[in-house]
Structure formats: structure tokens, C-alpha cells
Write a protein that holds these residues in place. Structure first.
Motif, PDB file in Angstrom:
ATOM      1  N   ASP A 528       0.829  -1.209   0.000  1.00 20.96           N
ATOM      2  CA  ASP A 528       0.000   0.000   0.000  1.00 20.96           C
ATOM      3  C   ASP A 528       0.864   1.261   0.000  1.00 20.96           C
ATOM      4  O   ASP A 528       0.567   2.221  -0.720  1.00 20.96           O
ATOM      5  CB  ASP A 528      -0.913  -0.006   1.222  1.00 20.96           C
ATOM      6  CG  ASP A 528      -1.821   1.221   1.260  1.00 20.96           C
ATOM      7  OD1 ASP A 528      -2.675   1.353   0.372  1.00 20.96           O
ATOM      8  OD2 ASP A 528      -1.650   2.054   2.176  1.00 20.96           O
ATOM      9  N   PHE A 529       1.929   1.273   0.806  1.00 26.26           N
ATOM     10  CA  PHE A 529       2.827   2.426   0.878  1.00 26.26           C
ATOM     11  C   PHE A 529       3.406   2.735  -0.500  1.00 26.26           C
ATOM     12  O   PHE A 529       3.419   3.897  -0.943  1.00 26.26           O
ATOM     13  CB  PHE A 529       3.954   2.118   1.869  1.00 26.26           C
ATOM     14  CG  PHE A 529       4.970   3.218   2.027  1.00 26.26           C
ATOM     15  CD1 PHE A 529       4.799   4.228   2.964  1.00 26.26           C
ATOM     16  CD2 PHE A 529       6.126   3.237   1.244  1.00 26.26           C
ATOM     17  CE1 PHE A 529       5.748   5.232   3.123  1.00 26.26           C
ATOM     18  CE2 PHE A 529       7.075   4.240   1.387  1.00 26.26           C
ATOM     19  CZ  PHE A 529       6.883   5.240   2.332  1.00 26.26           C
ATOM     20  N   THR A 530       3.865   1.711  -1.195  1.00 25.50           N
ATOM     21  CA  THR A 530       4.494   1.903  -2.508  1.00 25.50           C
ATOM     22  C   THR A 530       3.478   2.388  -3.527  1.00 25.50           C
ATOM     23  O   THR A 530       3.764   3.280  -4.339  1.00 25.50           O
ATOM     24  CB  THR A 530       5.137   0.588  -2.971  1.00 25.50           C
ATOM     25  OG1 THR A 530       6.077   0.145  -1.976  1.00 25.50           O
ATOM     26  CG2 THR A 530       5.860   0.771  -4.296  1.00 25.50           C
ATOM     27  N   ARG A 531       2.290   1.815  -3.506  1.00 30.46           N
ATOM     28  CA  ARG A 531       1.254   2.246  -4.452  1.00 30.46           C
ATOM     29  C   ARG A 531       0.826   3.695  -4.172  1.00 30.46           C
ATOM     30  O   ARG A 531       0.605   4.483  -5.108  1.00 30.46           O
ATOM     31  CB  ARG A 531       0.043   1.310  -4.368  1.00 30.46           C
ATOM     32  CG  ARG A 531       0.314  -0.080  -4.931  1.00 30.46           C
ATOM     33  CD  ARG A 531      -0.917  -0.973  -4.886  1.00 30.46           C
ATOM     34  NE  ARG A 531      -0.605  -2.286  -5.423  1.00 30.46           N
ATOM     35  CZ  ARG A 531      -0.626  -2.589  -6.725  1.00 30.46           C
ATOM     36  NH1 ARG A 531      -0.978  -1.653  -7.602  1.00 30.46           N
ATOM     37  NH2 ARG A 531      -0.319  -3.791  -7.139  1.00 30.46           N
ATOM     38  N   SER A 535       1.002   6.823  -6.752  1.00 30.51           N
ATOM     39  CA  SER A 535      -0.220   7.543  -7.146  1.00 30.51           C
ATOM     40  C   SER A 535      -0.205   8.996  -6.692  1.00 30.51           C
ATOM     41  O   SER A 535      -0.985   9.814  -7.189  1.00 30.51           O
ATOM     42  CB  SER A 535      -1.457   6.835  -6.580  1.00 30.51           C
ATOM     43  OG  SER A 535      -1.454   6.865  -5.165  1.00 30.51           O
ATOM     44  N   SER A 536       0.670   9.345  -5.773  1.00 33.84           N
ATOM     45  CA  SER A 536       0.772  10.734  -5.320  1.00 33.84           C
ATOM     46  C   SER A 536       1.792  11.533  -6.116  1.00 33.84           C
ATOM     47  O   SER A 536       1.602  12.734  -6.353  1.00 33.84           O
ATOM     48  CB  SER A 536       1.166  10.764  -3.835  1.00 33.84           C
ATOM     49  OG  SER A 536       0.198  10.141  -3.033  1.00 33.84           O
ATOM     50  N   TYR A 537       2.869  10.886  -6.569  1.00 35.33           N
ATOM     51  CA  TYR A 537       3.980  11.632  -7.155  1.00 35.33           C
ATOM     52  C   TYR A 537       4.302  11.262  -8.603  1.00 35.33           C
ATOM     53  O   TYR A 537       4.892  12.068  -9.318  1.00 35.33           O
ATOM     54  CB  TYR A 537       5.238  11.434  -6.296  1.00 35.33           C
ATOM     55  CG  TYR A 537       5.193  12.174  -4.989  1.00 35.33           C
ATOM     56  CD1 TYR A 537       5.679  13.475  -4.877  1.00 35.33           C
ATOM     57  CD2 TYR A 537       4.654  11.596  -3.841  1.00 35.33           C
ATOM     58  CE1 TYR A 537       5.638  14.175  -3.675  1.00 35.33           C
ATOM     59  CE2 TYR A 537       4.605  12.277  -2.630  1.00 35.33           C
ATOM     60  CZ  TYR A 537       5.100  13.562  -2.563  1.00 35.33           C
ATOM     61  OH  TYR A 537       5.053  14.246  -1.379  1.00 35.33           O
ATOM     62  N   HIS A 538       3.992  10.068  -9.033  1.00 36.86           N
ATOM     63  CA  HIS A 538       4.339   9.652 -10.396  1.00 36.86           C
ATOM     64  C   HIS A 538       3.298  10.176 -11.379  1.00 36.86           C
ATOM     65  O   HIS A 538       2.107   9.912 -11.222  1.00 36.86           O
ATOM     66  CB  HIS A 538       4.409   8.124 -10.470  1.00 36.86           C
ATOM     67  CG  HIS A 538       5.136   7.603 -11.670  1.00 36.86           C
ATOM     68  ND1 HIS A 538       4.719   7.854 -12.969  1.00 36.86           N
ATOM     69  CD2 HIS A 538       6.265   6.844 -11.783  1.00 36.86           C
ATOM     70  CE1 HIS A 538       5.544   7.255 -13.813  1.00 36.86           C
ATOM     71  NE2 HIS A 538       6.494   6.653 -13.125  1.00 36.86           N
ATOM     72  N   PRO A 539       3.706  10.936 -12.402  1.00 36.80           N
ATOM     73  CA  PRO A 539       2.717  11.533 -13.328  1.00 36.80           C
ATOM     74  C   PRO A 539       1.815  10.518 -14.011  1.00 36.80           C
ATOM     75  O   PRO A 539       0.676  10.853 -14.380  1.00 36.80           O
ATOM     76  CB  PRO A 539       3.603  12.256 -14.356  1.00 36.80           C
ATOM     77  CG  PRO A 539       4.895  12.514 -13.654  1.00 36.80           C
ATOM     78  CD  PRO A 539       5.083  11.351 -12.730  1.00 36.80           C
ATOM     79  N   ALA A 540       2.287   9.286 -14.176  1.00 40.44           N
ATOM     80  CA  ALA A 540       1.469   8.285 -14.857  1.00 40.44           C
ATOM     81  C   ALA A 540       0.309   7.803 -13.990  1.00 40.44           C
ATOM     82  O   ALA A 540      -0.654   7.235 -14.514  1.00 40.44           O
ATOM     83  CB  ALA A 540       2.339   7.089 -15.264  1.00 40.44           C
ATOM     84  N   TYR A 541       0.375   8.056 -12.686  1.00 36.76           N
ATOM     85  CA  TYR A 541      -0.657   7.530 -11.786  1.00 36.76           C
ATOM     86  C   TYR A 541      -1.306   8.613 -10.931  1.00 36.76           C
ATOM     87  O   TYR A 541      -2.162   8.301 -10.095  1.00 36.76           O
ATOM     88  CB  TYR A 541      -0.052   6.450 -10.869  1.00 36.76           C
ATOM     89  CG  TYR A 541       0.752   5.439 -11.643  1.00 36.76           C
ATOM     90  CD1 TYR A 541       0.132   4.551 -12.527  1.00 36.76           C
ATOM     91  CD2 TYR A 541       2.142   5.401 -11.524  1.00 36.76           C
ATOM     92  CE1 TYR A 541       0.877   3.646 -13.268  1.00 36.76           C
ATOM     93  CE2 TYR A 541       2.899   4.493 -12.263  1.00 36.76           C
ATOM     94  CZ  TYR A 541       2.262   3.626 -13.128  1.00 36.76           C
ATOM     95  OH  TYR A 541       2.992   2.730 -13.879  1.00 36.76           O
ATOM     96  N   ASN A 542      -0.913   9.887 -11.118  1.00 41.53           N
ATOM     97  CA  ASN A 542      -1.552  10.960 -10.348  1.00 41.53           C
ATOM     98  C   ASN A 542      -2.257  11.962 -11.260  1.00 41.53           C
ATOM     99  O   ASN A 542      -2.491  13.105 -10.863  1.00 41.53           O
ATOM    100  CB  ASN A 542      -0.537  11.668  -9.449  1.00 41.53           C
ATOM    101  CG  ASN A 542       0.439  12.548 -10.233  1.00 41.53           C
ATOM    102  OD1 ASN A 542       0.414  12.575 -11.465  1.00 41.53           O
ATOM    103  ND2 ASN A 542       1.282  13.286  -9.524  1.00 41.53           N
ATOM    104  N   LYS A 642      -3.722   1.274 -10.401  1.00 41.01           N
ATOM    105  CA  LYS A 642      -3.138   1.147 -11.743  1.00 41.01           C
ATOM    106  C   LYS A 642      -1.618   0.961 -11.715  1.00 41.01           C
ATOM    107  O   LYS A 642      -1.001   0.753 -12.754  1.00 41.01           O
ATOM    108  CB  LYS A 642      -3.490   2.370 -12.581  1.00 41.01           C
ATOM    109  CG  LYS A 642      -4.960   2.442 -12.966  1.00 41.01           C
ATOM    110  CD  LYS A 642      -5.223   3.547 -13.980  1.00 41.01           C
ATOM    111  CE  LYS A 642      -6.683   3.549 -14.409  1.00 41.01           C
ATOM    112  NZ  LYS A 642      -6.958   4.620 -15.413  1.00 41.01           N
ATOM    113  N   VAL A 643      -1.021   1.060 -10.547  1.00 38.39           N
ATOM    114  CA  VAL A 643       0.428   0.862 -10.448  1.00 38.39           C
ATOM    115  C   VAL A 643       0.729  -0.606 -10.707  1.00 38.39           C
ATOM    116  O   VAL A 643       0.178  -1.490 -10.043  1.00 38.39           O
ATOM    117  CB  VAL A 643       0.945   1.270  -9.056  1.00 38.39           C
ATOM    118  CG1 VAL A 643       2.457   1.066  -8.970  1.00 38.39           C
ATOM    119  CG2 VAL A 643       0.576   2.719  -8.764  1.00 38.39           C
ATOM    120  N   PRO A 644       1.593  -0.922 -11.676  1.00 42.89           N
ATOM    121  CA  PRO A 644       1.858  -2.323 -12.025  1.00 42.89           C
ATOM    122  C   PRO A 644       2.451  -3.098 -10.853  1.00 42.89           C
ATOM    123  O   PRO A 644       3.266  -2.584 -10.081  1.00 42.89           O
ATOM    124  CB  PRO A 644       2.865  -2.224 -13.175  1.00 42.89           C
ATOM    125  CG  PRO A 644       2.719  -0.839 -13.710  1.00 42.89           C
ATOM    126  CD  PRO A 644       2.319   0.010 -12.554  1.00 42.89           C
TER     127      PRO A 644
END
Length: 673
Positions: A528-531, A535-542, A642-644
């Protein structure tokens, strides 16, 4: 004491050395024959024998010849010396000057082992000859004063006869590997540090000054090595034609007085080029800047080398800038001229509070105790008011150049950098409180906290190796930060959840994530921490949202063997692809040098990956693997689902191979579903 001449190469060996070598060989054979669990009982005899050999003429070469046998016998067993591939060059000088005879003997033997590897006498399974040469070159480059200067009285008292052994050892190593590699390595290291544009460059200037002195000493032969240092020497002592031979500032000023406008412009551009190339400011540059204000102020922009933004600020506020130069820039404190140039280029004078705040600072009366402390730390020239103003200008111009020095105060250094970067008028106000009142009052959840009333902070001694602003503010901030932590002592979980937003500012997000159980130190919720971080900082998931305000974060620092060292405070600045399209996290590290090897292939970049001066960077997953605390906006959740799985597993794998060792509650790996 100890000759550089090799022993046991066909010439007759000194009888005293021969006797001591026989004792050493006997002791080493006894240790080699002992099982691992009892080798430590044989160690005392081996170390004592080594010390006696090293003190004899020819001893270095004799120990070098036996390096492989000594290591195989177990001399380094159970210590970092057993892993030469992870040794840190900057620690060698400290070990050799520690005053502990055993440490000196083991360190010296380790360096002689490196020489054996370089010479092909010892084929080490963990270290190549090229890596060993680079290691010793860095060691010598970091200890030039030991090579070229006799022991100080303090060294003689602390080390006794070992002081000369240390110097003889460095001379022997330098003769074997050559001075050329030493100075070339030194030049590369200085340039690497300077590219990060630190505020504190006194140590760099001191090294460059020593090299310049050694090159002028007929008794020291440095050959044609260290060409990369030539630019640094000229930047400090002869940036332009009119001061090429380092004539002294008084002579140089007399030359300025007879120059026409064209010659002055040529000088101004030469100084600006040297300053921006190196990040160093010559005392002659300060002399020119002060002269131009009185005689040709229109050339000040050329002397500063400012951008279009900086030139606009200079034209809009000429009286302020001229007053700043006159008050703060002196030959004895020239470095802040670079801060003025970068302050102008940042365009922060257009923020309404900045100009009146700087005028206030120039007329500020220092509290007597503060004034005396600045004099004690930096000397009486220039005046402490000027020294503080210059330090403030440097910090406003170089917010990512703040360093914590040799102090456990990363939280305070991070705060100063963050305020300069994101809220410079607040930093200016902090300086006024501390300088005028010798007190800072901050608020924690509505309740005031005074630095005067707070108990001791994280640091147990007065700070050292800091710029003037840090020297003034860090003791106050450190006590307040510690007091905020104490007020959270009875709350469950990590106190940074509440302290960071209150200490750093409203822009520190209130959402909080941690992957360590505070009570046990075990890892928790890694998936959960990694996801959530992705999702907070990576443009592909935020949703492609760039980071707006710098955010405090906590990392688990590891060494080059990926072993846990400790917790450390940093600032996440931005996330963006590098020139190769790899998504990276760009961050500020207050520990004075962002370029570090954290093991398992995690090597922090400081240049070549799109970093701005003062930034460190890592590929996103590698950075996430050293993260243990981060803040987010609780109302912006991104798309963690959506994080692989492969990306999550990669991060967790890095954690398990490094600081996560021994932190898994059940001893099994935590992989994502």
C-alpha cells in the motif's frame, strides 16, 4: 622512520626488520590455523607485530608483500576492512589520525593491501586494480596536508610516533601510484562538488589555495598533473588579465582606476564567466564590483553575469542592489556576490515583501550576544552585520546550497532550504527575530514555542561548519523542532505526522504515509505504501499533476553495501523524466553532498540526468525503495490500483536487499498480490 624503498627485492634486509617479520609471519600463521570463532584471540599478537614492522625502514613494502596472506589469515574478519569494495575514501584520514593504535595499524595495512592489488601482486576477488587505484587516489587527494606538511603539535601529542608513520605511509603510497593520479582525482572531486553549487565553499577554496602554494614550492614536484585544477586556481587568484599574476587587491584597484570603459567591461565579463563556470568568487571580483558601483554602475550587470530576469531586477531596484553590494561584498567575504547574481536571476525581488525586508536587514541592530558569536565564528572583518547579510544573500540565491555541516540537524537545514526556495520572506523574518531578539517563537497547533524556553535539541553541541545564517538559526530551530516532537511523545505513531506541517509550513501536506512500525521498527504495509507513493507523485498515476510545493520526506540511508545507516530528512522537489526518458525523483539532501552510493546499484546522481544545481536524483523505483515517510494531499488520491505489480515488487525487492533486512515481522518477503 620508514623508507619508501622496497624491502625483500634482492637487497639485504635490515636485521631488526627481519626479526620483526619473523614474528609477524609466525603470528599470522597461528591466526590462519585457528578456526574462525577463535581468530580474535590471535588478533592482538598480529596487530602488535604489524605495528613493529610498520615502524621499521622497509616495513611498508614488507607488509604489502604479505597483504594477501594477512587477509586470508583473518586479519580483517568481522570488520568493514573485510570488504574493500565498500570502503569509503573519506573515512581513511579519520581512521589514521584517530589516535587508536589498532585502528591506525589496520587502516595502514588495508591501504598497503590496495597497493598490492594495484601492482598485480594480489588478485582480489572483490576489487579490481583500477578500483583500488581510484580509491587510493581519492584518499591522497582528501589528505593533501598530510602529504606536504609536517605533523601539527596537536597531532604529535595525540598520535606520538604514529604521526610520522601516517605521513610516511601517504608518501609511500603517492610515490607508488604517482602524484598525477592524485591531483587528477582531486580535481574531479572538487568539480563534482562545485557542480552542486554549495553555499559553503571555504574548504574547497582552502584546498585550491594549498595546491596553488604547492605548485609554487620548488621543493614539491607535482609534475604536469592536475590540469583540471588550473581553472579553479585561476578563478580564485587570476580570473582576468589585470590580476593574472595575483598582485593583491590594492594593486588591482589602482589598475582599475586607470582603465577606460572598454577595459572595465572586459574585466567584468571575465569575472562573471569565471564565477558562473566554477561557483567560486575571487577577492578581485569583489574589488571590481565595489569599484563599479562608485565609478561605472552600468557595468554591474556584466560583472554579475545575470540573465534577462536578473537584469530586469537590477534595473528596477538599482539602489537596493548597489547597497547590498556595498554592505555585504568585501574581498574577505566575496562569495556572496554569486548569491546576489542568483538572487536577481530568481526574480524574487518582484515579490512585494522582499525588497523592504532586505532594506530592513541592512539597518538591523544585532543583539550583543549574537554579534559576539558571529565575531567568534567568522572573525571581526568584515563586520558581523555584513557577514550575516552576505550569508542571507547567498541563501536566498542558492536555496539548494544549504548544508547541515558536521551536525545532526538535517531537519533544520531542510527547513532553511525550503523557506528560501518557497517562502523567502518568511526566512527573512526568521533572521530578524534571531538576530535582533536572540529568540524565535513558532507555533505548534496554536500554542507558542519559544527557542529560549525550549530544552535541548537534537544536536548536543554548538553547530560547526555552517554558513552565517545557518549558524544563527539552527540552534533556535533545533530546540523548537525537538520541543514539537516532545509534545507528540504520548501520541501513537510517528511524530513527523504532526511536526512536519507545523514546523515547515502550510504547504507541507497533511496526508502522511509511513512503512515502519514505530514501536517495533518492523516494515508494514509495503504494498500500500508503494502504491500510494506512485499515485501521489508519479505523473502516470496521479493524473499528470506536477509537484507544486516541495514536500518533506524521510529516507532510510544505506551505505555502499546497502546496509542501513540511519533515518534522514530530505525534500522532494519534483518528478520528471531524464534525458533518456527514465522517470526520476529530484530531491534536496541537506548533508552537503548529494552524490552517494546507497548500495545494490542505487547511486544518487547530481549531474547528467537533468539535475539542477543542488539537486540529487534517482530513478523513481530506486528512490521509493529508500523512502520510509512521505506527505500527500489527503484529498488527491491518484490511481494506486493502476500501479503495475512488477513496479511494486521491484521497490520491495530493493528494500528487502537493503535496509529492510531483519525488519520483516515473520522473516518472509512482502510481495504484492
Amino acid at each position: 622512520m620508514n623508507s619508501d624503498e622496497p624491502a625483500e627485492r634482492g637487497q639485504e634486509i635490515d636485521p631488526a626488520l627481519q626479526t620483526r617479520l619473523a614474528q609477524l609471519d609466525n603470528a599470522a600463521e597461528s591466526m590462519a590455523a585457528a578456526p574462525d570463532f577463535s581468530k580474535n584471540t590471535k588478533l592482538r599478537r598480529v596487530i602488535d607485530s604489524l605495528q613493529r614492522v610498520l615502524m621499521q625502514p622497509g616495513g611498508f613494502a614488507a607488509v604489502r608483500k604479505r597483504a594477501a596472506a594477512l587477509e586470508a589469515a583473518g586479519l580483517f574478519l568481522g570488520s568493514d576492512w573485510a570488504h574493500p569494495d565498500i570502503l569509503v575514501p573519506s573515512f581513511v584520514g579519520t581512521s589514521l589520525r584517530s589516535g587508536n593504535v589498532d585502528t591506525v595499524v589496520l587502516e595502514a595495512t588495508s591501504e598497503l593491501r590496495m597497493l598490492a592489488i594495484i601492482a598485480g601482486e594480489y588478485e582480489h576477488p572483490a576489487l579490481s586494480a583500477e578500483d583500488a587505484r581510484r580509491f587510493l587516489s581519492q584518499v591522497l587527494a582528501m589528505n593533501l596536508e598530510v602529504l606536504f606538511s609536517p605533523p601539527s603539535e596537536a597531532e604529535r601529542v595525540r598520535l606520538g610516533r604514529m604521526a610520522h608513520l601516517v605521513r610516511d605511509l601517504f608518501s609511500y603510497i603517492a610515490e607508488e601510484i604517482g602524484y598525477d593520479s592524485v591531483l587528477d582525482e582531486l580535481g574531479e572531486e572538487i568539480w563534482r562538488v562545485l557542480r552542486q553549487r554549495p553555499i559553503q565553499v571555504d574548504h574547497v577554496k582552502a584546498i585550491v589555495t594549498r595546491i596553488a602554494v604547492y605548485r609554487g614550492d620548488p621543493n614539491v614536484d607535482l609534475g604536469a598533473s592536475g590540469q583540471g585544477l588550473d581553472r579553479l586556481i585561476s578563478a580564485l587568484f587570476g580570473p582576468t588579465e589585470a590580476c593574472r599574476e595575483d598582485p593583491g587587491v590594492e594593486v588591482y584597484r589602482s589598475r582599475l582606476e586607470v582603465m577606460d570603459a572598454e577595459d572595465l567591461e572586459f574585466e567584468a565579463r571575465g569575472f562573471a564567466r569565471a564565477m558562473h563556470d566554477t561557483g567560486l568568487v575571487s577577492p578581485y571580483h569583489a574589488t571590481l564590483a565595489r569599484f563599479l558601483i562608485d565609478n561605472n554602475p552600468y557595468l554591474l550587470g556584466e560583472a554579475l553575469g545575470v540573465s534577462e530576469t536578473g537584469r530586469t531586477c537590477l534595473q528596477r531596484y538599482p539602489e537596493l542592489v548597489h547597497s547590498l553590494v556595498t554592505a555585504a561584498v568585501h574581498p574577505e567575504a566575496a562569495q556572496c556576490l554569486y548569491g546576489i547574481a542568483l538572487l536577481l536571476d530568481r526574480g524574487i525581488l518582484h515579490q512585494p515583501p522582499i525588497v523592504p525586508s532586505l532594506w530592513r536587514q541592512m539597518h538591523l541592530k544585532l543583539e550583543p550576544g549574537v554579534r559576539q558569536r558571529l565575531i567568534d565564528l567568522f572573525g571581526p572583518t568584515p563586520q558581523p552585520e555584513a557577514r550575516l547579510l552576505g550569508g542571507l544573500i547567498s541563501m536566498l540565491g542558492q536555496p539548494l546550497g544549504v548544508g547541515q555541516g558536521d551536525n545532526p540537524t538535517c531537519q533544520s537545514a531542510r527547513a532553511l532550504s525550503m523557506w528560501s526556495y518557497n517562502d523567502p520572506d518568511y526566512l527573512l523574518q526568521m533572521v530578524v527575530w534571531a538576530a535582533r531578539d536572540d529568540e524565535i517563537v513558532m507555533h505548534f497547533e496554536g500554542q507558542p514555542i519559544s527557542s529560549k524556553d525550549s530544552a535541548s535539541g537534537v544536536a548536543t553541541a554548538s553547530p560547526i561548519d555552517l554558513d552565517p545564517v545557518s549558524q544563527l538559526l539552527v540552534p533556535h530551530l533545533d530546540r523548537i523542532y525537538a520541543e514539537m516532537g516532545r509534545r507528540c511523545a504520548d501520541r501513537p505513531g510517528d511524530p513527523h505526522r504532526w511536526v512536519n506541517p507545523e514546523f515547515h509550513g502550510w504547504w507541507s501536506a497533511r496526508g502522511f504515509h509511513i512503512n515502519v512500525d514505530v514501536a517495533t521498527g518492523n516494515l508494514i504495509d509495503l504494498d500500500d505504501f508503494t502504491r500510494q507513493f506512485h499515485s501521489s507523485y508519479h505523473p502516470a498515476y496521479n493524473g499528470g499533476q506536477p509537484l507544486i510545493h516541495p514536500q518533506p520526506a524521510g529516507i532510510a540511508v544505506t551505505d555502499s553495501a546497502a546496509r542501513y545507516i540511519g533515518w534522514h530528512a530530505i525534500t522532494i522537489l519534483r518528478v520528471a523524466p531524464d534525458p533518456d526518458g527514465v522517470m526520476r525523483v529530484f530531491f534536496f539532501n541537506p548533508n552537503n553532498d548529494s552524490g552517494q552510493d546507497w548500495g545494490d546499484g542505487v547511486v544518487v546522481g547530481t549531474a547528467g540526468n537533468g539535475e539542477k544545481a543542488g539537486e540529487g536524483s534517482l530513478p523513481f523505483e530506486q528512490f521509493a525503495s529508500r523512502l520510509y515517510i512521505f506527505h500527500t494531499d489527503p484529498l488527491e488520491n491518484g490511481e494506486p490500483e493502476k500501479v503495475p505489480t512488477a513496479a511494486v515488487d521491484s521497490v520491495i525487492g530493493y528494500i528487502e536487499r537493503s535496509w529492510g533486512t531483519g525488519r520483516l515481522p515473520d522473516g518472509t518477503a512482502q510481495t504484492s498480490n
